[in-house]
Design a protein around this motif. Sequence first.
Motif, PDB file in Angstrom:
ATOM      1  N   LEU A   1      41.879  30.106  35.847  1.00 51.15           N
ATOM      2  CA  LEU A   1      41.889  31.210  36.814  1.00 51.15           C
ATOM      3  C   LEU A   1      40.746  31.087  37.820  1.00 51.15           C
ATOM      4  CD1 LEU A   1      42.920  34.520  35.040  1.00 51.15           C
ATOM      5  CD2 LEU A   1      44.263  32.927  36.393  1.00 51.15           C
ATOM      6  N   ALA A   2      40.676  29.938  38.506  1.00 52.80           N
ATOM      7  CA  ALA A   2      39.667  29.763  39.562  1.00 52.80           C
ATOM      8  C   ALA A   2      40.291  30.173  40.888  1.00 52.80           C
ATOM      9  CB  ALA A   2      39.210  28.319  39.596  1.00 52.80           C
ATOM     10  N   TYR A   3      39.839  31.303  41.438  1.00 53.28           N
ATOM     11  CA  TYR A   3      40.481  31.834  42.656  1.00 53.28           C
ATOM     12  C   TYR A   3      40.037  31.072  43.892  1.00 53.28           C
ATOM     13  CZ  TYR A   3      41.235  35.573  39.300  1.00 53.28           C
ATOM     14  OH  TYR A   3      41.571  36.279  38.173  1.00 53.28           O
ATOM     15  N   SER A   4      38.843  30.473  43.807  1.00 56.77           N
ATOM     16  CA  SER A   4      38.316  29.772  44.978  1.00 56.77           C
ATOM     17  C   SER A   4      39.117  28.508  45.245  1.00 56.77           C
ATOM     18  CB  SER A   4      36.863  29.390  44.702  1.00 56.77           C
ATOM     19  OG  SER A   4      36.831  28.526  43.578  1.00 56.77           O
ATOM     20  N   GLY A   5      39.873  28.056  44.261  1.00 56.59           N
ATOM     21  CA  GLY A   5      40.664  26.847  44.463  1.00 56.59           C
ATOM     22  C   GLY A   5      40.041  25.637  43.820  1.00 56.59           C
ATOM     23  N   GLU A   6      38.678  25.582  43.760  1.00 58.19           N
ATOM     24  CA  GLU A   6      38.085  24.374  43.156  1.00 58.19           C
ATOM     25  C   GLU A   6      38.147  24.475  41.633  1.00 58.19           C
ATOM     26  OE1 GLU A   6      33.776  24.373  42.659  1.00 58.19           O
ATOM     27  OE2 GLU A   6      33.680  25.608  44.474  1.00 58.19           O
TER      28      GLU A   6
ATOM     29  N   LYS B   1      47.531  34.435  41.948  1.00 59.22           N
ATOM     30  CA  LYS B   1      47.587  35.229  43.177  1.00 59.22           C
ATOM     31  C   LYS B   1      47.353  36.700  42.834  1.00 59.22           C
ATOM     32  CE  LYS B   1      50.829  35.665  46.835  1.00 59.22           C
ATOM     33  NZ  LYS B   1      51.449  36.739  46.009  1.00 59.22           N
ATOM     34  N   ILE B   2      48.064  37.171  41.826  1.00 57.29           N
ATOM     35  CA  ILE B   2      47.982  38.595  41.492  1.00 57.29           C
ATOM     36  C   ILE B   2      46.582  38.973  41.003  1.00 57.29           C
ATOM     37  CG2 ILE B   2      48.760  40.275  39.779  1.00 57.29           C
ATOM     38  CD1 ILE B   2      51.581  39.083  40.129  1.00 57.29           C
ATOM     39  N   TYR B   3      46.022  38.181  40.081  1.00 52.18           N
ATOM     40  CA  TYR B   3      44.694  38.501  39.546  1.00 52.18           C
ATOM     41  C   TYR B   3      43.635  38.399  40.632  1.00 52.18           C
ATOM     42  CZ  TYR B   3      46.233  38.597  34.662  1.00 52.18           C
ATOM     43  OH  TYR B   3      46.831  38.917  33.463  1.00 52.18           O
ATOM     44  N   SER B   4      43.778  37.383  41.488  1.00 49.72           N
ATOM     45  CA  SER B   4      42.808  37.196  42.556  1.00 49.72           C
ATOM     46  C   SER B   4      42.766  38.444  43.442  1.00 49.72           C
ATOM     47  CB  SER B   4      43.188  35.950  43.361  1.00 49.72           C
ATOM     48  OG  SER B   4      42.514  35.950  44.585  1.00 49.72           O
ATOM     49  N   ASN B   5      43.924  38.981  43.792  1.00 46.39           N
ATOM     50  CA  ASN B   5      43.962  40.213  44.594  1.00 46.39           C
ATOM     51  C   ASN B   5      43.330  41.374  43.845  1.00 46.39           C
ATOM     52  OD1 ASN B   5      45.296  38.809  46.566  1.00 46.39           O
ATOM     53  ND2 ASN B   5      47.343  39.440  45.879  1.00 46.39           N
ATOM     54  N   GLN B   6      43.657  41.479  42.556  1.00 47.66           N
ATOM     55  CA  GLN B   6      43.098  42.582  41.768  1.00 47.66           C
ATOM     56  C   GLN B   6      41.577  42.481  41.718  1.00 47.66           C
ATOM     57  OE1 GLN B   6      45.632  42.246  38.236  1.00 47.66           O
ATOM     58  NE2 GLN B   6      45.722  44.496  38.160  1.00 47.66           N
ATOM     59  N   MET B   7      41.081  41.251  41.504  1.00 47.17           N
ATOM     60  CA  MET B   7      39.630  41.055  41.428  1.00 47.17           C
ATOM     61  C   MET B   7      38.964  41.546  42.711  1.00 47.17           C
ATOM     62  SD  MET B   7      36.880  39.842  39.876  1.00 47.17           S
ATOM     63  CE  MET B   7      37.035  38.494  38.691  1.00 47.17           C
TER      64      MET B   7
ATOM     65  N   PHE C   1      26.133  43.709  40.620  1.00 46.00           N
ATOM     66  CA  PHE C   1      27.084  42.735  40.080  1.00 46.00           C
ATOM     67  C   PHE C   1      27.350  41.689  41.143  1.00 46.00           C
ATOM     68  CE2 PHE C   1      31.024  43.464  42.402  1.00 46.00           C
ATOM     69  CZ  PHE C   1      30.757  44.692  43.017  1.00 46.00           C
ATOM     70  N   GLU C   2      27.815  40.511  40.701  1.00 43.26           N
ATOM     71  CA  GLU C   2      28.245  39.487  41.644  1.00 43.26           C
ATOM     72  C   GLU C   2      29.731  39.293  41.489  1.00 43.26           C
ATOM     73  OE1 GLU C   2      26.229  35.766  41.336  1.00 43.26           O
ATOM     74  OE2 GLU C   2      24.284  36.710  41.752  1.00 43.26           O
ATOM     75  N   LYS C   3      30.452  39.218  42.586  1.00 46.26           N
ATOM     76  CA  LYS C   3      31.891  38.997  42.478  1.00 46.26           C
ATOM     77  C   LYS C   3      32.137  37.609  41.896  1.00 46.26           C
ATOM     78  CE  LYS C   3      36.230  38.663  44.948  1.00 46.26           C
ATOM     79  NZ  LYS C   3      36.942  38.546  46.226  1.00 46.26           N
ATOM     80  N   PRO C   4      32.769  37.533  40.690  1.00 49.36           N
ATOM     81  CA  PRO C   4      33.044  36.227  40.089  1.00 49.36           C
ATOM     82  C   PRO C   4      34.053  35.444  40.932  1.00 49.36           C
ATOM     83  CG  PRO C   4      33.295  38.015  38.490  1.00 49.36           C
ATOM     84  CD  PRO C   4      33.227  38.632  39.845  1.00 49.36           C
ATOM     85  N   SER C   5      33.952  34.132  40.886  1.00 48.15           N
ATOM     86  CA  SER C   5      34.887  33.303  41.666  1.00 48.15           C
ATOM     87  C   SER C   5      36.182  33.060  40.895  1.00 48.15           C
ATOM     88  CB  SER C   5      34.219  31.964  41.999  1.00 48.15           C
ATOM     89  OG  SER C   5      33.877  31.307  40.797  1.00 48.15           O
ATOM     90  N   GLY C   6      36.314  33.703  39.755  1.00 47.33           N
ATOM     91  CA  GLY C   6      37.537  33.562  38.978  1.00 47.33           C
ATOM     92  C   GLY C   6      37.468  34.383  37.714  1.00 47.33           C
TER      93      GLY C   6
END
Lengths: 481, 481
Positions: free
Chosen positions: B287-292, B372-378, B393-398
């Motif tokens: 679940l890496a939203y950044s893509g890397e 896609k769905i989790y990334s939007n929710q995050m 807090f820091e927004k996690p990248s995934g």
Amino acid sequence: MEVFKELYLDKNSPQPLYMQLADQIKRLIEENKIQRGFKLPPVRRLAELLDVNNTTVANAYRFLESHGYVRTKIGSGTYVADLAKKDDDIMDQIKLLDRGQLVMAPGTINFASATPSPELFPVEDFKTIINEVLDRDGGIAFSYQESKGFRPLRESISEFLLLYGIKAKPEDIQVISGGQQGIDILSKAMLNYGDYVFVESPTYNGAIAAFKSRGANIVGIPLRKNGIDLEILEANLKNKRPAFIYVMPGFQNPTGYCYSDENKLRLLDIANKYDIYILEDDYLNDLAYSGEDIKPIKSYDDNGRVIYLKSFSKIFMPGLRLAFLALPEKINSEVIAAKHITDISTVGLTQRAFDLFLRKGLWKKNLEYIKKIYSNQMSYVCKKLESIKGIQFEKPSGGLYIWIGLPEGYSSVKLYAMCLKRGVLIAPGNIFYPNYEEDNHFRLSFAALSYQEIDRGIDILSDAIGELMENRTEEKIMPLI
Amino acid sequence: MEVFKELYLDKNSPQPLYMQLADQIKRLIEENKIQRGFKLPPVRRLAELLDVNNTTVANAYRFLESHGYVRTKIGSGTYVADLAKKDDDIMDQIKLLDRGQLVMAPGTINFASATPSPELFPVEDFKTIINEVLDRDGGIAFSYQESKGFRPLRESISEFLLLYGIKAKPEDIQVISGGQQGIDILSKAMLNYGDYVFVESPTYNGAIAAFKSRGANIVGIPLRKNGIDLEILEANLKNKRPAFIYVMPGFQNPTGYCYSDENKLRLLDIANKYDIYILEDDYLNDLAYSGEDIKPIKSYDDNGRVIYLKSFSKIFMPGLRLAFLALPEKINSEVIAAKHITDISTVGLTQRAFDLFLRKGLWKKNLEYIKKIYSNQMSYVCKKLESIKGIQFEKPSGGLYIWIGLPEGYSSVKLYAMCLKRGVLIAPGNIFYPNYEEDNHFRLSFAALSYQEIDRGIDILSDAIGELMENRTEEKIMPLI
């Protein structure tokens, strides 16, 4: 196709056609008439050639695959397997010998394990039910489940238990992933390092392994034909207080013995007197061929002394890994906590499917079918065994195991090694003792065997025993501990 | 039907229609506009009334059932549940508090657990596949499976692992029944009473519980934003030799932190230097939203140092209880023996189905959808959180977790209690520490929540935090240890 023209299927034989076919193809492979990598004819063509249904051939191929003889390459066909390919698995199993799991090479006639043969499973009924569940529950069926178990299933199990004379509320039911997990979870919930556990001697080696893995001290109490030796039990209770005593009162593993009702009641009294729990493992009470039901100790238990463990693996579908515990209220929360750290919960889909299976009364239907088949097999095997000189055994009134005695002084481990060399696997008595004591008994099961395999296997067994008694042999004994 | 006329579904909302409907019926129940025992309208009639598909209503009813609001009586209909009925389950969960499992009453907005919501599961694909397996394998699918796991599945997992840069032979794969079982089995295989285990501090409390249950001594090594504190780790290694060190390098639970590649490599060097194993828990690297992509430590491991544990529960279907281990060859046989005494084998049907799922490439398809769905929710949750004063807090990248800090000196346990009273569940930091040390952090997850629940929940959280900081409260703190 030439070689397949030799095949002949006897439609009047008690053995299913697909089994006959599997047996004969097995022999072709073992006798190298078809080699590794050889592509078996397509299902349809072989079916035509033998004038049987496609499913008969398909089932035979599946059986061969599950026994390591062939490999199916999706979209390509079915090929004779490179038996060497199985070596890694075999090595793993050999490493497991000292933990009580036995080695099995492809082609071995396996009298050692009691895995029910797949054609006894109610696959079609179950398929219908699984689809019903998926249509009804959708994604929920794949979501996390309560650690305690799917509530409707616990409700139908509570109903189901009334048939055994057991009253248990849904809150006292813990759904588990097979009987072995029940033993493991109870060990977590109840055993601290160094605790005592009393077991029947001999007993199920998977339980011994789980108790030992928790660092428990295991005390074996001799098992008699009518149940555990209560005098020796009480003598031990005078100076040791076990966390629980582990028993199988119905068609015990490995002996097939049944506790008398008197023995059950006295055991329960003793448990109350010394304030200990009884862990009652009911893994196949249902397989009573005589017709009279086995009453679980739990059905006599008014004081929350008995932890009742019911597994369906031996009489239903082992691959489902489904079982349950009926618990004394006192230990509910320890057990659910142990379940939680063990695997969070049991697979939801199978819980939901089995719930429907019970509600639709398919359990009873399937059980009657299985009983008839096993009962015939039991009689068939015992009849064959009578022809072997020098052994003693009593035909069990149910279950899947026969406990056979060699004359005093003869080693069942030696017999095990001799049979293994001849491609027949038996379970030597010593693996069923807490400390692997030598024993002149061995355990025979037939659940997974065809009648032809039984015939061949018992002939080989008979030769081996004859040779053992004539003491003509200096075979090397495989280490079992 | 009167009361249902009030319902309004917004087809342009990002929230699925069935969720909107479930939310609104929930409110009707919570506000007592419909009482216990009230029969909900039949799916078809409500669907007509609201001008939506039957499945929308059916899904809403299922969701409500799985959350304890309604009960379906087969063949009769759907009724508002007697919420008291759930009390026994709640009691069980409260008893579990001290083992790190949190209480959840019906109606609670659950920011504490990360159970994916069922509508993300590829139910239709899976249904097709299960039927394909049943047609292909018949009864074999329900027979005992190899303890190591269904071989074709181990082969496709071996393939699958190449995507993560991990080379593992099918012989080194051990199929297990979920990530928690992996931790339990490795504890059995590798931990003796009194052994040391090093863990990140904070860490996953289910792992702490499993290690403690084996009588292990747990040493917490502080976790920094770029990985475990290697200096403190080495200092501890000077006088203690753990059986292994348990780490989650990707989107760690509870912090959401990721190890830097440098930290991973240095950790591996240290493991080699001190000759210890690393237990790498990859429960949602995917679940890496950044893509890397996150590179597992295992992908750098040339010396058989890393035991790789991959769970699918958080990103696939938790109810399937399916996961696997990629093992150093050395410990293969201990692990398979531990698996055997734990539950013999993992459910065959799900192994066979998941094998097809991988082979057909459905895994990737499903993952992209979920991401896609989790990334939007995050993003949505983090945006809402920014409006709360005083927290860091820091927004996690995934991943699925956000680790939120209160100002020094404020207790997250107190905040937990305050939120619980208001029907919002958060995970206070202290349950993630080996000795439940007080902590001013708490963990927020959103995987199971609708956008409306997130809105309501964070508003309530915000109020509670405001009140906590103004110190206007003398609330009783629920004991957490």
